[in-house]
Design a protein around this motif. Structure first.
Motif, short mmCIF file in Angstrom:
data_model
loop_
_atom_site.label_atom_id
_atom_site.label_comp_id
_atom_site.label_asym_id
_atom_site.label_seq_id
_atom_site.Cartn_x
_atom_site.Cartn_y
_atom_site.Cartn_z
N VAL A 187 -1.55 -1.56 -3.85
CA VAL A 187 -0.09 -1.48 -3.86
C VAL A 187 0.45 -2.56 -2.92
N GLY A 241 -8.01 -4.03 -15.19
CA GLY A 241 -8.22 -2.62 -15.52
C GLY A 241 -7.03 -2.05 -16.30
N VAL A 242 -6.91 -0.78 -16.19
CA VAL A 242 -5.81 -0.09 -16.87
C VAL A 242 -4.51 -0.49 -16.22
N ASN A 302 -5.99 -3.06 -9.51
CA ASN A 302 -5.28 -1.86 -9.94
C ASN A 302 -5.30 -0.78 -8.87
N ARG A 347 8.32 12.78 -0.08
CA ARG A 347 7.99 13.44 1.18
C ARG A 347 8.08 12.47 2.36
N LEU A 348 7.84 11.21 2.10
CA LEU A 348 7.99 10.23 3.18
C LEU A 348 9.45 10.08 3.57
N HIS A 349 10.34 10.11 2.54
CA HIS A 349 11.75 10.03 2.86
C HIS A 349 12.17 11.20 3.72
N ARG A 408 8.29 -9.03 -2.92
CA ARG A 408 7.59 -8.12 -2.02
C ARG A 408 6.40 -8.80 -1.39
N TYR A 438 6.34 1.25 5.39
CA TYR A 438 7.10 2.49 5.56
C TYR A 438 6.28 3.49 6.36
N ARG A 439 5.01 3.60 6.00
CA ARG A 439 4.18 4.55 6.71
C ARG A 439 3.99 4.13 8.15
N ASP A 457 -10.18 -4.12 -6.26
CA ASP A 457 -9.69 -3.93 -7.61
C ASP A 457 -8.17 -4.01 -7.58
N LEU A 460 7.03 5.15 9.98
CA LEU A 460 7.06 6.58 10.27
C LEU A 460 6.16 6.92 11.44
N ILE A 508 2.43 1.57 -10.92
CA ILE A 508 2.55 2.00 -9.52
C ILE A 508 3.96 1.69 -9.08
N LYS A 509 4.67 2.74 -8.83
CA LYS A 509 6.07 2.55 -8.45
C LYS A 509 6.11 1.86 -7.09
N ASN A 510 7.08 1.03 -6.89
CA ASN A 510 7.23 0.36 -5.59
C ASN A 510 8.26 1.04 -4.72
N THR A 511 8.33 2.33 -4.88
CA THR A 511 9.15 3.11 -3.96
C THR A 511 8.28 4.19 -3.35
N ALA A 512 8.67 4.64 -2.21
CA ALA A 512 7.86 5.62 -1.50
C ALA A 512 8.08 7.00 -2.09
N PRO A 513 7.08 7.86 -1.96
CA PRO A 513 7.25 9.23 -2.46
C PRO A 513 8.29 9.98 -1.64
N TRP A 561 4.78 -4.03 1.15
CA TRP A 561 6.18 -3.65 1.20
C TRP A 561 6.48 -2.90 -0.07
N PRO A 562 6.86 -1.65 -0.03
CA PRO A 562 7.21 -0.89 1.15
C PRO A 562 6.15 0.09 1.63
N HIS A 563 5.05 0.25 0.84
CA HIS A 563 4.18 1.40 1.07
C HIS A 563 3.58 1.40 2.47
#
Lengths: 417, 674
Positions: A283, B2-3, A280, B14-16, A32, A291-292, A278, A295, B7-12, A286-288
């Protein structure tokens, strides 16, 4: 290739694919990150972005929309260039040909015109957003300056394009516009001569505006847009850390950090920037992010199509230098100026625009206090924001007056009568 | 670090959802665009045509020709037009589609044989936006931002006139009549009108008006000319009472420098019966009408006694050219007593009051009134039509009508008239009712009928700035003015031959005989005798040549000139040695062809054509032969049929006709013929 097993075919195809796209569809985090950096077009994005960047309610993606509109304008513009002839009577006839003969010609032309108007509006609103969030403060002063130049370029592109249909609307709007420009002291008449390519609006003017509109100004635009986006990339999006501590704010936008990434170069910078994030909080682009962005692009294109299919771009009779429409109005974004010119040519046509542009350019060098940057309508910046908003409201009001409330001989009319 | 947040690497989701929605919207829009383009009006029309074609043309013909599909345009770079009308009007130049339903019907009439679409397109005649490919945008009806929408068919002759600049273009009768009216009513005097250069219209010169008219009559005339004379060409200038009074004073002060030569006339002994006889003999009604009957070249005489003063009329009849320069009236040779009798007759017979007294006319002595009247005269532009030596020629009072049909119809005032704002409507209103357009207007009200105003409108609507190349324009032929000199010239001036006859297209058309080859048509002696006593060659023609009372020398001069100058060499080479057998054969042909039906011979025959008993002394054989062989070559609208005669037959007929009238008895008859 000597192998003949079925598996080798797949491998061969895979080899072809890999020669074009080194990374392919990413499945691992490493991929990614690599997908962004190894691509010519995509590496304007960082490999990872702060999660807060994804929130739409900070920037409303206005800059992105402006960029998408520029892309739409370029594509539709290139298609239109195949049919348009920049010589006076043929110019008008080629507009008619687009309307009646060219397949999808109407949609093409409408889309070009409505996205041009949209771009002027969006760029203006983008400027307001940047001001209201104080995102011109150090280290982003020069980017604001580039942005103001881009605003002027956008207006220039819209103005030069306005003449190209060579109908009554176009001809007289440009007459008004160039006459306002001619009132500048010392250089006014020369400027008008330069713009018109002579003393009257004729074939030389059309050719000149065409070259400006299709070559010179878009090249300048590309150059400055690249610089503008590059700066955003390097300085980061302001306001990404809405929960920043006061110390963080004093030090700059982000606190310094020692974190490095092996996949990209460190940039030496007086203030903290991208590296200070940071991990953490981040993200993968790709893809966040992508993708936006996709859109947003889709939404813009759908909206443009709907508007282009429903509303026809205006085309009046062919330009006739002997018949002036009454009133003759400049393009809508100059109507505020024309309204001011009605009161005083020198003040309205020369002094006020010059003062406005100068003021815009030096804002970031006057207001260097970094307090309140990165937030909408920060309370620390109440006075600054109020002044700006008042001026914007005044300008918009004048534009509305010039559009709706002025009739023949620039007399006051009530638009509902 | 940090913690470790996952974080998932796929979109939520609602975006789909948004992606799906936007994608579908885009697909829908694209489909709509494709559908919109595929069902464009012109495409569906062409589909309808293909179905119609199958029923009209036979299958073999259909198979041979190309399928109708795609835009069709006629590109005319000379005219700067692209006409795409044929995209829908597919049957326009195919006679197989005569009577088909619109828009496929073939073009009515034979217009496309003279104006093929490949050279002229459609919008040259019909206007409209030729570049469009649908009904609305082609401006079949008025359309915003289309300056020339399609013309209603009843005004289409205006477009004929943009190319056909002649005064009587073929197959455009209303346009021709409109152009004729423009000249006849004197529009060209006040306005500079393109296409009418070199033509003049003049009202009578006013240098002697003070001597000429009775003041009472002048007031009535100035108030409304048509109240005295319904067919007057002068319009009603809507003058106020003060203006009329002023003009009266000014005009009555216009008197001849030399006194009228009517002193010493014994009016008490005027013989009105002799006057009446003279009136008939001089054939005044060839040019003047009485009670609506007669010629229209001169003023109507029905109430001339109310109008003119006695002394002036005497002087005028004695020497019209001195008293009223440029008048088309000829100068008869009459004695003073004859003039006296004629004058007395006219004033007694043709007046309503009838007492013949001369009221005093002193108003012209009030200097203020005269200068006020002069101001009115100049302001209303009277000198545009009426020459007056006292007034400097200031040119035409009206605006130039160049490009009148090109002006923006929305810029013109329409006053209180509720009409659509078009060029045609404005011109029509202006011509018909110039004072109703909400602006003070100097233009008089001519009292035209709406039909005449419409014709004039057509003629004016054809005047456009020339955006047509020379290869398309048929210019108006401008006949060169003909002004002979010498003795012949003096006679032509005195007797005003050119008021009725034309030479080289220049002159009047009251006579249907142009004089260009008269010397090859008429015999010299006959001409000289005829001029002394013009007889009736055709019984059914009302206009007669006046009895000039020429001197024999004058008649001979004219005949000599004709025989020497007005010749057509192709007619003069004819061999006049006829044999008796030819003459006999000619007589047979005369019976066979039924010439008697139209021509008189002796006491028998018809009255359509000229009587032929004196042909042998009247016409020259070369002319007779040429005329019989091809009458339409000399007179396109003649009733004489073209029998397709061989040259031998024509010669035979010529021999026979040339023998007529040569016997003594016939000669005697010819001399005494009225």
């Amino acid at each position: 290739m000597n192998q003949s097993t079925p598996g080798s075919m797949a491998a061969w195809l895979d080899g072809v694919r890999r020669s074009v796209s080194r990374v392919g569809w990413p499945v691992t985090d490493k991929d990614r990150a690599a997908a962004m950096i190894s691509s010519l077009f995509l590496h304007i994005h960082p490999a990872r972005v702060s999660r807060h960047v994804l929130k739409p309610t900070y920037t409303f993606a206005l800059g992105l929309i402006a960029g998408i509109l520029f892309l739409v304008l370029s594509v539709t513009g290139l298609a239109l260039m195949l049919y348009y002839v920049p010589y006076p009577p043929e110019a008008y006839r080629s507009m008619k040909d687009l309307q009646f003969v060219v397949t999808f010609g109407i949609v093409l032309r409408n889309m070009h015109r409505w996205s041009a108007h949209a771009m002027v509006a969006i760029v203006f609103v983008h400027m307001c957003r940047v001001f209201w969030t104080g995102s011109y403060k150090p280290p982003r002063e020069f980017n604001w300056v580039v942005g103001v130049l881009l605003l002027l370029l956008t207006l220039g592109l819209s103005f030069t394009g306005y003449l190209l249909p060579w109908d009554q609307l176009a001809f007289w709007a440009i007459t008004v516009g160039t006459n306002i420009a001619a009132h500048a002291p010392v250089v006014g008449e020369q400027m008008k001569f330069l713009l018109l390519g002579g003393h009257v609006i004729g074939p030389m003017t059309l050719l000149r505006f065409y070259v400006l509109h299709c070559v010179i100004l878009p090249l300048a635009m590309l150059l400055l847009v690249s610089l503008h986006v590059w700066r955003v990339r390097k300085d980061g999006l302001s306001g990404a850390a809405t929960q920043a501590s006061p110390e963080e704010e004093v030090a700059g936008v982000f606190p310094a950090s020692t974190k490095t990434y092996g996949l990209m170069a460190l940039s030496k910078r007086p203030r903290a920037s991208v590296e200070a994030r940071d991990p953490n909080d981040e993200v993968f682009a790709w893809p966040h992010l992508l993708y936006r962005e996709l859109l947003v692009a889709l939404a813009v294109i759908v909206a443009l199509h709907v508007v282009s299919l429903v509303f026809m771009a205006p085309l009046e009779e062919m330009a006739d230098p002997t018949r002036t429409p009454n009133p003759a109005k400049a393009p809508w974004y100059f109507l505020g100026l024309q309204e001011l010119v009605h009161y005083s040519t020198l003040v309205g046509g020369v002094i006020v625009p010059a003062v406005l542009v100068l003021a815009l350019l030096i804002i970031p060098y006057v207001d260097r206090d970094p307090k309140g940057s990165g937030r909408w309508f920060a309370p620390e910046r109440r006075i600054t924001n109020s002044i700006f908003t008042a001026l914007v409201a005044l300008f918009v009001g004048l534009t509305i007056v010039g559009t709706l409330f002025r009739g023949a001989n620039w007399a006051w009319v009530w638009p509902w009568r | 670090m940090g913690v470790a947040v996952e974080i998932k690497n796929t979109a939520p989701p609602r975006l789909h959802l948004a992606f799906a929605g936007l994608g579908l919207a885009l697909l829908a829009i694209f489909s709509w665009m494709l559908l919109h383009e595929g069902t464009a009006e012109w495409r569906t029309t062409q589909a309808r045509f293909r179905r119609l074609e199958a029923t009209v043309k036979n299958p073999y013909q259909l198979a041979q020709s190309a399928t109708v599909a795609g835009l069709r345009q006629i590109w005319l770079p000379d005219l700067g037009r692209v006409d795409r009308c044929r995209t829908c009007h597919l049957g326009i130049d195919d006679p197989a589609f005569t009577g088909a339903s619109p828009p496929f019907a073939a073009h009515p009439g034979a217009w496309l044989s003279t104006h093929p679409t490949d050279r002229f397109g459609c919008t040259v005649c019909h206007d409209g936006q030729g570049q469009a490919t649908d009904y609305v945008n082609a401006a079949h009806q008025p359309q915003p931002f289309v300056p020339r929408p399609m013309r209603p068919l009843e005004t289409i002759e205006a477009n004929c006139g943009t190319c056909h600049r002649a005064l009587d273009p073929p197959a455009a009768p209303r346009l021709a009549e409109g152009r004729r009216l423009i000249i006849a009513l004197g529009c060209i005097s006040c306005h500079d009108i393109p296409g009418f250069e070199g033509l003049t219209f003049r009202g009578p010169a006013l240098d002697s008006i003070g001597n000429k008219v009775r003041p009472g009559w002048l007031a009535v005339w100035l108030k409304d000319p048509k109240s005295y004379l319904p067919q007057s060409k002068m319009g009603n200038f809507r003058l106020s009472t003060d203006e009329i009074a002023g003009l009266q004073g000014f005009l009555l002060s216009q008197r001849l420098q030399e006194p009228l030569d009517s002193t010493g006339v014994d009016w008490k002994n005027a013989d009105t019966a002799n006057g009446r006889a003279l009136f008939g003999e001089l054939r005044c009604v060839s040019c003047h009408s009485i009670n609506g009957r007669g010629g229209t070249m001169g003023p109507e005489l029905t109430r001339i006694g109310d109008k003119v003063a006695r002394d002036w009329l005497f002087s005028y009849l004695k020497d019209p050219h001195r008293v009223q320069p440029d008048t088309p009236m000829l100068q008869y040779r009459l004695t003073d007593n004859q003039l006296r009798d004629l004058t007395a007759y006219l004033l007694e017979e043709y007046s309503s009051a009838g007492d013949g007294s001369e009221p005093p006319s002193a108003t012209y002595q009030d200097a203020r009134l005269v200068s006020a009247g002069r101001a009115v005269f100049e302001r209303r532009g009277c000198q545009s039509c009426h020459r007056l030596a006292a007034i400097k020629d200031a040119g035409r009072i009206g605006p130039s009508l160049a490009g009148v049909a090109d002006r923006d119809p929305n810029e013109w005032p329409y006053g209180s008239n509720v009409v659509r704002h078009t060029t045609d409507n404005y011109i029509f209103l202006k011509v018909l009712l110039p004072d109703t357009l909400g602006q003070p207007s100097l233009m008089p009200t001519f009292g035209l009928t709406p039909a005449d105003a419409a014709k004039i409108t057509l003629a004016l609507a054809s005047i456009r700035k020339s955006d047509l190349p020379a290869s398309y324009v048929l210019r108006r032929p401008a006949p060169a003015p003909y002004q002979p000199a010498g003795t012949f010239g003096e006679l032509v001036t005195r007797y005003r031959c050119l008021s009725c006859h034309s030479v080289g297209g220049f002159g009047g058309d009251l006579s249907t005989v142009p004089l260009d080859r008269i010397g090859s048509q008429l015999q010299h002696d006959y001409t000289a005798k005829y001029l002394l006593n013009p007889g009736a060659v055709r019984v059914n023609v009302e206009a007669r040549m006046p009895v000039f009372r020429m001197l024999p020398d004058e008649a001979k001069s004219i005949a000599d000139y004709f025989s020497a100058v007005f010749l057509d060499d192709s007619l003069d080479q004819y061999d006049t040695n006829f044999t008796p057998s030819e003459t006999r054969r000619g007589q047979e042909l005369y019976e066979q062809l039924g010439c008697r039906a139209c021509h008189q011979l002796g006491t028998q025959g018809g009255y359509v054509g000229p009587e032929l008993s004196t042909t042998g002394v009247r016409l020259k054989p070369g002319w007779i032969a040429a005329w019989l062989s091809k009458p339409q070559a000399y007179k396109p609208d003649t009733l004489q049929p073209d029998y397709g005669l061989s040259s031998a037959d024509a010669r035979a007929l010529t021999a026979y006709l040339s023998s007529l009238g040569r016997s003594d008895a016939a000669q005697a008859r010819g001399e005494n013929a009225p």
